[in-house]
Design a protein around this motif. Sequence first.
Motif, PDB file in Angstrom:
ATOM      1  N   TYR A 244      -2.522   0.058 -16.530  1.00 56.14           N
ATOM      2  CA  TYR A 244      -2.403  -1.371 -16.842  1.00 56.14           C
ATOM      3  C   TYR A 244      -1.443  -1.649 -17.998  1.00 56.14           C
ATOM      4  O   TYR A 244      -0.818  -2.716 -18.058  1.00 56.14           O
ATOM      5  N   LEU A 245      -1.267  -0.695 -18.920  1.00 59.64           N
ATOM      6  CA  LEU A 245      -0.285  -0.884 -19.993  1.00 59.64           C
ATOM      7  C   LEU A 245       1.123  -0.954 -19.415  1.00 59.64           C
ATOM      8  O   LEU A 245       1.946  -1.781 -19.833  1.00 59.64           O
ATOM      9  N   SER A 246       1.405  -0.108 -18.429  1.00 57.66           N
ATOM     10  CA  SER A 246       2.710  -0.131 -17.754  1.00 57.66           C
ATOM     11  C   SER A 246       2.947  -1.468 -17.063  1.00 57.66           C
ATOM     12  O   SER A 246       4.028  -2.059 -17.170  1.00 57.66           O
ATOM     13  N   LEU A 247       1.934  -1.965 -16.358  1.00 59.92           N
ATOM     14  CA  LEU A 247       2.060  -3.251 -15.657  1.00 59.92           C
ATOM     15  C   LEU A 247       2.310  -4.385 -16.638  1.00 59.92           C
ATOM     16  O   LEU A 247       3.119  -5.289 -16.376  1.00 59.92           O
ATOM     17  N   LEU A 248       1.631  -4.360 -17.775  1.00 63.80           N
ATOM     18  CA  LEU A 248       1.790  -5.409 -18.783  1.00 63.80           C
ATOM     19  C   LEU A 248       3.175  -5.364 -19.419  1.00 63.80           C
ATOM     20  O   LEU A 248       3.843  -6.401 -19.570  1.00 63.80           O
ATOM     21  N   LEU A 249       3.635  -4.168 -19.799  1.00 64.01           N
ATOM     22  CA  LEU A 249       4.960  -4.038 -20.407  1.00 64.01           C
ATOM     23  C   LEU A 249       6.062  -4.500 -19.451  1.00 64.01           C
ATOM     24  O   LEU A 249       7.044  -5.129 -19.873  1.00 64.01           O
TER      25      LEU A 249
ATOM     26  N   PHE B 237      -2.734  -9.063  -5.999  1.00 66.35           N
ATOM     27  CA  PHE B 237      -2.124  -9.354  -7.302  1.00 66.35           C
ATOM     28  C   PHE B 237      -0.892  -8.486  -7.553  1.00 66.35           C
ATOM     29  O   PHE B 237       0.070  -8.917  -8.198  1.00 66.35           O
ATOM     30  N   HIS B 238      -0.935  -7.261  -7.034  1.00 68.16           N
ATOM     31  CA  HIS B 238       0.244  -6.402  -7.168  1.00 68.16           C
ATOM     32  C   HIS B 238       1.425  -6.984  -6.394  1.00 68.16           C
ATOM     33  O   HIS B 238       2.569  -6.933  -6.851  1.00 68.16           O
ATOM     34  N   LEU B 239       1.141  -7.554  -5.241  1.00 65.88           N
ATOM     35  CA  LEU B 239       2.182  -8.191  -4.437  1.00 65.88           C
ATOM     36  C   LEU B 239       2.804  -9.370  -5.177  1.00 65.88           C
ATOM     37  O   LEU B 239       4.031  -9.543  -5.188  1.00 65.88           O
ATOM     38  N   VAL B 240       1.970 -10.191  -5.816  1.00 64.67           N
ATOM     39  CA  VAL B 240       2.476 -11.324  -6.613  1.00 64.67           C
ATOM     40  C   VAL B 240       3.329 -10.808  -7.766  1.00 64.67           C
ATOM     41  O   VAL B 240       4.426 -11.319  -8.037  1.00 64.67           O
ATOM     42  N   TRP B 241       2.830  -9.791  -8.444  1.00 58.26           N
ATOM     43  CA  TRP B 241       3.525  -9.182  -9.596  1.00 58.26           C
ATOM     44  C   TRP B 241       4.919  -8.709  -9.195  1.00 58.26           C
ATOM     45  O   TRP B 241       5.915  -9.019  -9.857  1.00 58.26           O
ATOM     46  N   LEU B 242       5.013  -7.981  -8.080  1.00 58.67           N
ATOM     47  CA  LEU B 242       6.301  -7.456  -7.630  1.00 58.67           C
ATOM     48  C   LEU B 242       7.218  -8.562  -7.123  1.00 58.67           C
ATOM     49  O   LEU B 242       8.400  -8.603  -7.474  1.00 58.67           O
ATOM     50  N   SER B 243       6.691  -9.480  -6.309  1.00 59.43           N
ATOM     51  CA  SER B 243       7.523 -10.491  -5.650  1.00 59.43           C
ATOM     52  C   SER B 243       8.229 -11.391  -6.652  1.00 59.43           C
ATOM     53  O   SER B 243       9.418 -11.699  -6.507  1.00 59.43           O
TER      54      SER B 243
ATOM     55  N   LEU C  85       3.309 -15.861 -13.989  1.00 61.76           N
ATOM     56  CA  LEU C  85       2.283 -15.499 -13.006  1.00 61.76           C
ATOM     57  C   LEU C  85       2.135 -13.987 -12.853  1.00 61.76           C
ATOM     58  O   LEU C  85       1.095 -13.503 -12.391  1.00 61.76           O
ATOM     59  N   ALA C  86       3.163 -13.244 -13.236  1.00 61.92           N
ATOM     60  CA  ALA C  86       3.112 -11.785 -13.099  1.00 61.92           C
ATOM     61  C   ALA C  86       2.061 -11.158 -14.014  1.00 61.92           C
ATOM     62  O   ALA C  86       1.625 -10.028 -13.777  1.00 61.92           O
ATOM     63  N   PHE C  87       1.624 -11.888 -15.042  1.00 64.32           N
ATOM     64  CA  PHE C  87       0.647 -11.336 -15.979  1.00 64.32           C
ATOM     65  C   PHE C  87      -0.769 -11.299 -15.385  1.00 64.32           C
ATOM     66  O   PHE C  87      -1.660 -10.686 -15.979  1.00 64.32           O
ATOM     67  N   ILE C  88      -0.965 -11.928 -14.221  1.00 63.56           N
ATOM     68  CA  ILE C  88      -2.283 -11.902 -13.586  1.00 63.56           C
ATOM     69  C   ILE C  88      -2.675 -10.472 -13.213  1.00 63.56           C
ATOM     70  O   ILE C  88      -3.830 -10.057 -13.376  1.00 63.56           O
ATOM     71  N   HIS C  89      -1.718  -9.703 -12.728  1.00 65.84           N
ATOM     72  CA  HIS C  89      -2.013  -8.354 -12.223  1.00 65.84           C
ATOM     73  C   HIS C  89      -2.502  -7.407 -13.319  1.00 65.84           C
ATOM     74  O   HIS C  89      -3.592  -6.808 -13.182  1.00 65.84           O
ATOM     75  N   PRO C  90      -1.751  -7.226 -14.422  1.00 61.73           N
ATOM     76  CA  PRO C  90      -2.271  -6.318 -15.455  1.00 61.73           C
ATOM     77  C   PRO C  90      -3.592  -6.798 -16.045  1.00 61.73           C
ATOM     78  O   PRO C  90      -4.444  -5.975 -16.414  1.00 61.73           O
ATOM     79  N   THR C  91      -3.790  -8.120 -16.120  1.00 63.78           N
ATOM     80  CA  THR C  91      -5.055  -8.650 -16.623  1.00 63.78           C
ATOM     81  C   THR C  91      -6.212  -8.247 -15.707  1.00 63.78           C
ATOM     82  O   THR C  91      -7.280  -7.827 -16.174  1.00 63.78           O
ATOM     83  N   ASN C  92      -5.998  -8.345 -14.402  1.00 64.89           N
ATOM     84  CA  ASN C  92      -7.034  -7.979 -13.440  1.00 64.89           C
ATOM     85  C   ASN C  92      -7.360  -6.481 -13.516  1.00 64.89           C
ATOM     86  O   ASN C  92      -8.538  -6.096 -13.489  1.00 64.89           O
TER      87      ASN C  92
END
Length: 483
Positions: free
Chosen positions: A356-361, A274-280, A454-461
């Motif tokens: 996860y707050l950082s990932l979401l922001l 999921f981190h890979l999807v978030w970054l890509s 789709l990037a919101f999947i990672h912080p949710t997970n």
Amino acid sequence: MQGTVAGYSLRYWLTLITGLLECLLFAGLVFGHASLVFVLKKEEYFGWLCVDTNSTMDSKDCSGQDEQFSLVFTVASFLNNFLTLLNGYIFDHCGTRMTRLLAIALFSGGTLLVALSSPEFSHLLYPALSLLAVGGVLLLITNMQVGNLFPAHRSTIITFYNGAFDSSSAVLLIVKILYEQGISLHTSFIFLTVCSSIHVARTFLLMPKTHIPYTLPENYTYGTNCGKGNTDTVEETEMKACPPTQESPETENTSLAPEVQSFGSCVKSRFFIFHLVWLSIMQLRHYFFIGTLNSMLNRLADGDSSLVSQYTNAFAITQLCGILCAPWNGLIMDRHKKKPLAPGETEQEADLRSSYLSLLLTALQCLLFSVCTSIAFLPLQYFTFVLQVLNRSFLYGGNAAFLSIAFPACHFGKLYGLVMAVSAGVSVLQYPLVSVVREYPFYVDIGLIFLTLLAFIHPTNVFIHCRKQARLRKEHPETRARL
């Protein structure tokens, strides 16, 4: 200085500050592409691709030239990420000194090729910018470990360095301004080549031969007296950080001594995927924006060269703010450091809970940035530039910080390289999008907006995982749940 706590502290601070300057002035040079393109167009690089239109003899269609400049950046940004996989292995297995010497050789080769290029040899830009990109990111990789010297502010320093990396793109704005004042492009890049001697000096005087371990052993030293005063050698410290016994990172083990993950189990974990999807996804959005910025500004400014120059300068100036924006993300990730841990909670779990707050922001910023980019109103692009540099600072700093938190330190170089390499394959999509955006700019932007969701999947997970771990600790306080 040697042999005293104060001396070691001074060396740590010198390493931190000089590393920050190195990232700020050199490492991310290639991302000043928009400023460089403005100069290269004035010099008529790829000028033979501009053709006269049917309307007037003074009007030219330079879409072919724009595509070449976009392709140069696409190739450089792809190699910047893709070869990070190899670079990560080199860093993990060969140590800091060998990796930095390779980085300096690549970077110097890139600056020298730009200095030797000319409109007649425009294709030299392909290897030149690629070498700049790969050498620059190698310098960043070797510098991020400096955060290990300051454990309480580790994530803040990692994000700070990534912010400096982003801000270094503004160096090409200085090159552009000097060019307008009569200093040639070749002179500027010869100067940058000569500056590589500073990197060599820092490699031998202020950086370790192997790695800076995390956590630091007592009386740890490095540099010209590497290893003296340590209770363990650096190699022994690194073996302790990554013992041979390994387990899957997401298996809920009730044993009191959780074991370190293997590299393979890290790669197969939901966190990594999921981190890979978030970054890509977000990286594709940024690369496409940078690669098409000049042509977009020309379209919105109706070909007004002075207006395009004004907005190009504004974009480059905002890149300087990357070094100011990135530490905010680090402060968000380190905000729990001075608070006591929850009962049964490990320090790694606390770091993860804070991330996860950082990932979401970061995902929210990218969504807003994508929306603003899709609006064809030129003055709004000033705000778009601010959002872009803020989001890019959060993205790359958060990427490195999350990998250092969620996975063992001994795998950092390989995991960082792998995530950048795979995301590079996604970033190649920017080039076919360049052809489509000329005809359907609005639809391309709308498509990228939906992709960003789709990037919101990672912080949710990560949020769900942390809640689950907290619930397990309450239900089974005698055990220590692990990733």
